[in-house]
Design a protein around this motif. Structure first.
Motif, mmCIF file in Angstrom:
data_model
loop_
_atom_site.group_PDB
_atom_site.id
_atom_site.type_symbol
_atom_site.label_atom_id
_atom_site.label_comp_id
_atom_site.label_asym_id
_atom_site.label_seq_id
_atom_site.Cartn_x
_atom_site.Cartn_y
_atom_site.Cartn_z
ATOM 1 N N VAL A 111 -6.741 -18.742 8.690
ATOM 2 C CA VAL A 111 -7.415 -17.460 8.448
ATOM 3 C C VAL A 111 -6.631 -16.329 9.120
ATOM 4 O O VAL A 111 -6.460 -15.242 8.551
ATOM 5 N N PHE A 112 -6.130 -16.587 10.344
ATOM 6 C CA PHE A 112 -5.302 -15.599 11.036
ATOM 7 C C PHE A 112 -4.052 -15.270 10.211
ATOM 8 O O PHE A 112 -3.716 -14.097 10.016
ATOM 9 N N PHE A 113 -3.376 -16.296 9.698
ATOM 10 C CA PHE A 113 -2.168 -16.044 8.906
ATOM 11 C C PHE A 113 -2.512 -15.421 7.554
ATOM 12 O O PHE A 113 -1.692 -14.699 6.980
ATOM 13 N N PHE A 114 -3.715 -15.689 7.040
ATOM 14 C CA PHE A 114 -4.182 -14.997 5.837
ATOM 15 C C PHE A 114 -4.276 -13.497 6.112
ATOM 16 O O PHE A 114 -3.826 -12.675 5.307
ATOM 17 N N SER A 115 -4.838 -13.131 7.269
ATOM 18 C CA SER A 115 -4.928 -11.708 7.624
ATOM 19 C C SER A 115 -3.542 -11.110 7.844
ATOM 20 O O SER A 115 -3.301 -9.945 7.494
ATOM 21 N N ILE A 116 -2.620 -11.900 8.413
ATOM 22 C CA ILE A 116 -1.239 -11.433 8.576
ATOM 23 C C ILE A 116 -0.600 -11.190 7.212
ATOM 24 O O ILE A 116 0.110 -10.193 7.000
ATOM 25 N N GLY A 117 -0.863 -12.097 6.261
ATOM 26 C CA GLY A 117 -0.331 -11.917 4.910
ATOM 27 C C GLY A 117 -0.857 -10.657 4.256
ATOM 28 O O GLY A 117 -0.103 -9.919 3.603
ATOM 29 N N LEU A 118 -2.156 -10.383 4.427
ATOM 30 C CA LEU A 118 -2.730 -9.142 3.900
ATOM 31 C C LEU A 118 -2.064 -7.922 4.536
ATOM 32 O O LEU A 118 -1.756 -6.939 3.852
ATOM 33 N N GLU A 119 -1.836 -7.998 5.849
ATOM 34 C CA GLU A 119 -1.218 -6.878 6.562
ATOM 35 C C GLU A 119 0.219 -6.658 6.100
ATOM 36 O O GLU A 119 0.651 -5.516 5.893
ATOM 37 N N ILE A 120 0.952 -7.747 5.904
ATOM 38 C CA ILE A 120 2.337 -7.627 5.442
ATOM 39 C C ILE A 120 2.375 -6.997 4.054
ATOM 40 O O ILE A 120 3.184 -6.094 3.783
ATOM 41 N N LYS A 121 1.502 -7.461 3.152
ATOM 42 C CA LYS A 121 1.484 -6.904 1.793
ATOM 43 C C LYS A 121 1.164 -5.414 1.831
ATOM 44 O O LYS A 121 1.796 -4.614 1.127
ATOM 45 N N ARG A 122 0.173 -5.033 2.647
ATOM 46 C CA ARG A 122 -0.175 -3.618 2.745
ATOM 47 C C ARG A 122 0.967 -2.803 3.328
ATOM 48 O O ARG A 122 1.258 -1.693 2.858
ATOM 49 N N GLU A 123 1.614 -3.337 4.356
ATOM 50 C CA GLU A 123 2.736 -2.623 4.972
ATOM 51 C C GLU A 123 3.861 -2.391 3.961
ATOM 52 O O GLU A 123 4.486 -1.339 3.944
ATOM 53 N N VAL A 124 4.112 -3.387 3.105
ATOM 54 C CA VAL A 124 5.173 -3.261 2.102
ATOM 55 C C VAL A 124 4.798 -2.228 1.044
ATOM 56 O O VAL A 124 5.641 -1.466 0.571
ATOM 57 N N LEU A 125 3.513 -2.168 0.697
ATOM 58 C CA LEU A 125 3.075 -1.269 -0.374
ATOM 59 C C LEU A 125 2.884 0.170 0.100
ATOM 60 O O LEU A 125 3.329 1.106 -0.569
ATOM 61 N N VAL A 126 2.211 0.361 1.237
ATOM 62 C CA VAL A 126 1.878 1.730 1.659
ATOM 63 C C VAL A 126 2.164 1.998 3.131
ATOM 64 O O VAL A 126 1.912 3.097 3.610
ATOM 65 N N GLY A 127 2.685 1.033 3.859
ATOM 66 C CA GLY A 127 2.858 1.198 5.291
ATOM 67 C C GLY A 127 4.290 1.464 5.700
ATOM 68 O O GLY A 127 5.109 1.981 4.928
ATOM 69 N N GLU A 128 4.603 1.079 6.935
ATOM 70 C CA GLU A 128 5.921 1.356 7.495
ATOM 71 C C GLU A 128 7.034 0.654 6.726
ATOM 72 O O GLU A 128 8.154 1.142 6.655
ATOM 73 N N LEU A 129 6.747 -0.518 6.146
ATOM 74 C CA LEU A 129 7.780 -1.267 5.432
ATOM 75 C C LEU A 129 8.000 -0.767 4.012
ATOM 76 O O LEU A 129 8.853 -1.280 3.294
ATOM 77 N N SER A 130 7.218 0.248 3.585
ATOM 78 C CA SER A 130 7.403 0.793 2.234
ATOM 79 C C SER A 130 8.556 1.783 2.174
ATOM 80 O O SER A 130 9.058 2.094 1.101
ATOM 81 N N SER A 131 8.972 2.293 3.313
ATOM 82 C CA SER A 131 10.098 3.225 3.387
ATOM 83 C C SER A 131 11.253 2.527 4.097
ATOM 84 O O SER A 131 11.154 2.203 5.281
ATOM 85 N N PHE A 132 12.343 2.278 3.366
ATOM 86 C CA PHE A 132 13.444 1.508 3.935
ATOM 87 C C PHE A 132 14.026 2.186 5.160
ATOM 88 O O PHE A 132 14.240 1.537 6.188
#
Length: 485
Positions: A111-132
């Motif tokens: 469940v913890f890694f599920f939440s990490i996966g959600l966070e990673i996906k969000r970061e890639v789409l709209v967060g810090e990881l969305s801007s190279f």
């Protein structure tokens, strides 16, 4: 459903931070002052969780070393856990019921890694990881912070029976490290908090890859094929815009069970299922506002005398309010809704329980000098020196080659302090230690010393990083400080 009536405390400050600054080039102003919603959410999410983790860790160490009660502590984690219908037990591995410790490490941590996966996906789409360009500095720092500790550990463990634990010092614990920064309040620039948070997220990605690649056992291809089919079904559901959380969680649980018994570590199932959760809401904000205005207009058409009375709602009024509730749910994507729902469960229950179950080390029969030898010393040096040198050197090279700018309102003393805080490994380090040495009873002593090294190394990194920041940070509130609470 989130409280949409609550004002955003960061709105005015965010606007202020976007004012031009003559001391920075235009392209740097954008990188320095664009404060993403995702970054603010991550700071809110993790800052307070570190205090609870610290308490549970200390409590576990105390209880594990009180002779009158430590026997009950260690025996409790060997109790069997069952969720059984007939002969089928959901919490079973290869036909054997899980122990409480296995349930925490293989089920709750999924469940913890599920939440990490959600966070990673969000970061890639709209967060810090969305801007190279914005993500490049913490990405490079994280790469150095993963590579250097592994190299130091491999050098110190060459030819020993603990060489297989090289991945243990790779991770940075978000909750602990941000908890240390929270102790310094608004003196810490927001840009440094964002840098450390993004770095820790990239570390998590590295940890997930390592777990998937190196901690799998004998693979059952049939079960894995079934799991792949269910993952394809989740992807199809996402493509068909199915928004039901029960759909993703129900099928995700089945995938977790198949992974558990297929030889692939079940926490990987949590990450893969998270990547299948839709990130787009049903309604756009514009459509949501129209629905809200229509519902409000229905109430306005009624007499004030009816509206001011405290009475049971009419059927019409119930329907109008249900329309508001339904619209509010549909304007939030399943990804964001699940992440928001899981936040208190993960930070205030799963991670503290994991720390309490895994940080209990019996110290009374250990030679105190064993901290300075073997796997304990290798982990301490890898966390304290390896993380510091790796993060700082790769960040320095990235800035000096002008691939990415320095975080706003910071200097190299502060970056050095943040690099030291990267040595707080704890949660994921403990998790990888249990994967490295926990399956073989003959390695119980190695596991205990590895845990001791993680606790000591994280403590040293946290204390040095805190004191270094306390000394070097300017007095008063940082120019871009935002209260994460």
């Amino acid at each position: 459903m989130t409280d949409s009536s609550r004002p955003c405390p960061d709105a005015d400050k965010t606007a202020e931070n976007k004012k031009p600054n003559s001391n920075h080039a235009p392209e740097q102003q954008t990188a320095d002052h664009s404060i993403f919603y995702a970054a603010r959410q991550a700071l809110r999410r993790h800052a307070t969780g570190g205090n609870i983790l610290i308490f549970c860790t200390v409590l576990a160490l105390v209880i594990a070393n009180i002779p009158a009660i430590n026997g009950h502590y260690f025996q409790f984690w060997d109790q069997e856990v069952r969720l059984q219908i007939g002969s089928f037990n959901l919490f079973s591995h290869e036909g054997h019921p899980m122990t409480m410790l296995q349930f925490i490490n293989d089920a709750l941590m999924a469940v913890f890694f599920f939440s990490i996966g959600l966070e990673i996906k969000r970061e890639v789409l709209v967060g810090e990881l969305s801007s190279f360009r914005q993500a490049l500095l913490p990405i490079m720092g994280a790469i150095g912070g993963m590579a250097m500790p592994v190299l130091i550990f491999l050098f110190l463990s060459k030819g020993t029976d603990y060489a297989g634990g090289a991945a243990i010092p790779m991770a940075t614990d978000i909750a602990f490290s941000l908890g240390v920064l929270a102790m310094l309040g608004k003196r810490v620039p927001l840009s440094l908090k964002i840098f450390l948070t993004t770095l820790a997220v990239v570390d998590d990605i590295g940890g997930i890859i390592v777990i998937a690649a190196f901690y799998s056992t004998h693979i059952e291809l049939t079960l894995l094929a079934y799991a792949a089919g269910l993952l394809a079904l989740l992807l199809l559901g996402s493509a068909l815009k199915i928004k039901s959380q029960a759909f993703y969680l129900g099928i995700g649980t089945a995938i977790w069970f198949l992974f558990l018994n297929s030889g692939i570590h079940p926490t990987i199932a949590g990450v893969l299922v998270a990547f299948c959760v839709p990130a787009r809401p049903v309604y756009s904000p514009k459509k949501y506002i129209k629905k809200m205005r229509k519902a409000i207009s229905n109430f306005r058409s009624q007499d004030d005398e009816i509206l001011t009375k405290k009475s049971i709602l009419t059927c019409e009024q119930m329907n109008w309010l249900k329309q508001v509730e339904s619209a509010s749910d549909k304007v939030i994507s399943p990804l964001q809704e699940l992440e928001d729902t899981l936040h208190p469960i993960v930070n205030y229950f799963i991670l503290p329980l994991f720390a309490f179950a895994n940080a209990g080390i019996f110290l009374l029969d250990m030679d105190p000098m064993s901290i300075f030898e073997g796997v304990s010393l290798a982990i301490i040096l890898s966390l304290v020196l390896g993380k510091f040198l790796g993060i700082l050197s790769f960040s320095w090279l990235t800035v000096k080659t002008r691939m990415a700018p320095m975080p706003a309102h910071s200097n190299w003393h502060e970056m050095s302090s943040i690099s030291m805080l990267g040595g707080i490994g704890f949660t994921v380090s403990l998790f990888i230690a249990t994967l490295s040495f926990g399956s073989d009873p003959a390695q119980a002593d190695l596991l205990a010393h590895a845990k001791l090294g993680i606790v000591v190394g994280s403590l040293i990194s946290g204390i040095i990083g805190f004191l270094w920041l306390h000394i070097t940070l300017p007095k008063g509130i940082a120019p871009d400080a935002v209260d994460p609470d």
